[in-house]
Design an enzyme around this catalytic site. Sequence first.
Site, PDB file in Angstrom:
ATOM      1  N   HIS A 171       0.839  -1.203   0.000  1.00 47.24           N
ATOM      2  CA  HIS A 171       0.000   0.000   0.000  1.00 47.24           C
ATOM      3  C   HIS A 171       0.876   1.257   0.000  1.00 47.24           C
ATOM      4  CE1 HIS A 171      -2.857  -2.881   2.211  1.00 47.24           C
ATOM      5  NE2 HIS A 171      -3.493  -2.594   1.093  1.00 47.24           N
TER       6      HIS A 171
ATOM      7  N   GLY B  24      -2.771  -1.847  -7.356  1.00 45.01           N
ATOM      8  CA  GLY B  24      -1.622  -2.746  -7.297  1.00 45.01           C
ATOM      9  C   GLY B  24      -1.753  -3.884  -8.287  1.00 45.01           C
TER      10      GLY B  24
ATOM     11  N   LYS C 277      -0.677  -6.731  -7.780  1.00 45.25           N
ATOM     12  CA  LYS C 277      -0.983  -7.933  -6.993  1.00 45.25           C
ATOM     13  C   LYS C 277      -2.374  -8.453  -7.342  1.00 45.25           C
ATOM     14  CE  LYS C 277      -1.145 -10.627  -3.197  1.00 45.25           C
ATOM     15  NZ  LYS C 277      -2.575 -10.816  -3.023  1.00 45.25           N
TER      16      LYS C 277
ATOM     17  N   GLN D 219      -8.338  -7.431 -11.017  1.00 43.82           N
ATOM     18  CA  GLN D 219      -9.075  -6.262 -10.525  1.00 43.82           C
ATOM     19  C   GLN D 219      -8.637  -5.004 -11.274  1.00 43.82           C
ATOM     20  OE1 GLN D 219      -9.721  -5.407  -6.174  1.00 43.82           O
ATOM     21  NE2 GLN D 219      -7.951  -4.098  -6.452  1.00 43.82           N
TER      22      GLN D 219
ATOM     23  N   ARG E  79      -4.041 -10.089   4.240  1.00 49.91           N
ATOM     24  CA  ARG E  79      -4.512 -11.408   4.675  1.00 49.91           C
ATOM     25  C   ARG E  79      -3.375 -12.341   5.084  1.00 49.91           C
ATOM     26  NH1 ARG E  79      -8.769 -10.700   0.396  1.00 49.91           N
ATOM     27  NH2 ARG E  79     -10.800 -10.870   1.432  1.00 49.91           N
TER      28      ARG E  79
HETATM   29  P1  AMP Z   1      -6.406  -4.155  -0.475  1.00 53.18           P
HETATM   30  O1  AMP Z   1      -6.293  -3.263   0.705  1.00 53.18           O
HETATM   31  O2  AMP Z   1      -5.822  -5.520  -0.276  1.00 53.18           O
HETATM   32  O3  AMP Z   1      -7.780  -4.166  -1.083  1.00 53.18           O
HETATM   33  O4  AMP Z   1      -5.465  -3.527  -1.586  1.00 53.18           O
HETATM   34  C1  AMP Z   1      -5.545  -2.174  -1.916  1.00 53.18           C
HETATM   35  C2  AMP Z   1      -4.658  -1.912  -3.099  1.00 53.18           C
HETATM   36  O5  AMP Z   1      -3.323  -2.282  -2.771  1.00 53.18           O
HETATM   37  C3  AMP Z   1      -5.050  -2.732  -4.329  1.00 53.18           C
HETATM   38  O6  AMP Z   1      -4.910  -1.935  -5.486  1.00 53.18           O
HETATM   39  C4  AMP Z   1      -4.063  -3.860  -4.291  1.00 53.18           C
HETATM   40  O7  AMP Z   1      -3.801  -4.424  -5.562  1.00 53.18           O
HETATM   41  C5  AMP Z   1      -2.835  -3.165  -3.750  1.00 53.18           C
HETATM   42  N1  AMP Z   1      -1.901  -4.135  -3.173  1.00 53.18           N
HETATM   43  C6  AMP Z   1      -2.187  -5.138  -2.305  1.00 53.18           C
HETATM   44  N2  AMP Z   1      -1.078  -5.852  -2.039  1.00 53.18           N
HETATM   45  C7  AMP Z   1      -0.072  -5.310  -2.758  1.00 53.18           C
HETATM   46  C8  AMP Z   1       1.315  -5.599  -2.923  1.00 53.18           C
HETATM   47  N3  AMP Z   1       1.906  -6.621  -2.284  1.00 53.18           N
HETATM   48  N4  AMP Z   1       2.043  -4.827  -3.758  1.00 53.18           N
HETATM   49  C9  AMP Z   1       1.465  -3.788  -4.420  1.00 53.18           C
HETATM   50  N5  AMP Z   1       0.154  -3.457  -4.295  1.00 53.18           N
HETATM   51  C10 AMP Z   1      -0.600  -4.204  -3.489  1.00 53.18           C
END
Ligand code: AMP
Length: 284
Positions: free
Chosen positions: A28, A138, A140, A144, A178
């Site tokens: 993030h 991201g 990742k 999405q 997670r």
């Molecule tokens: P989340 O809070 O998991 O919904 O993720 C929020 C944003 O952070 C999304 O755009 C994800 O793809 C991105 N994200 C989550 N994990 C990573 C990571 N390891 N590296 C880069 N971006 C990430």
Amino acid sequence: MRAAAAEAARAGRRLALVPTMGYLHEGHLALLKEARRRGDIVALSVFVNPLQFAPGEDFDSYPRDLARDRALARSAGVDLLWTPLAEEMYAEPPHVTVSPGPVGTILEGAVRPSHFAGVLTVVCKLFAIAQPKVAVFGRKDAQQAALVRFMVRDLSLPVEIVVAPTVRDADGLALSSRNVYLDAAMRARALVLPRALGAGVEAFRGGERRAGQVVAAAYKVLGPAESSGDITTEYLNVVDAVTFLPSHAAEASSYLVAAIRVGKKRLIDNVVLGEGLDADPRAA
Ligand code: AMP
């Protein structure tokens, strides 16, 4: 948030939004850095979106720590921390949602049928309220990100989408909120996922251009883990970088995408074949 967005627009300042579900990690923070490069005002939304969780999924147990997120946001130089409440976002179950179309039904969408409608609906609402000029996602969650790009194009939303590389731990595991669900032993077994993706990349680097063979190289790593433990492969595919549809030809821009279960926990990850896992500098 609407007032802050209006003020930014009046002042002619570019607002960059990073949508998240919080429980922030270095992944993030990398998105926030990218947002800082792209905008004058960096907004971070933290919202665990009930609409993207199916009944029986981990909405209730999803890790949350707003005090910690607030401190991290502050030290990352976030200008606007936006933490809407579910009852503000959804006064009642919505009548109208965003339909993700065919790419929303494959891979993650096949395992989690209502997931991407929930994601796109909330992202559309976040965009409508914050009116960002740019939003950073991201890699990742590559499917999405691809669907967000489709939504922006198909619904003519006036926002630029930037997708930043995956940030990994030193051992190769992609960072994820997670990951706190994994105990040490499970975490060690989970490393089979980045190793399998790495094997796919190696095959590609060795000249293999048949997607099926790249997948086979990755499955050579996952298969033995499946038979010797509690690992299950949910999907493992080479997909086109733009259409996100499975392709027969592996190209440098193609993604090798995978989801596995370690016991009851799900992990997803992917790699761009021409870049490999190493191309994820933590502090680019
Ligand atoms: P989340 O809070 O998991 O919904 O993720 C929020 C944003 O952070 C999304 O755009 C994800 O793809 C991105 N994200 C989550 N994990 C990573 C990571 N390891 N590296 C880069 N971006 C990430």
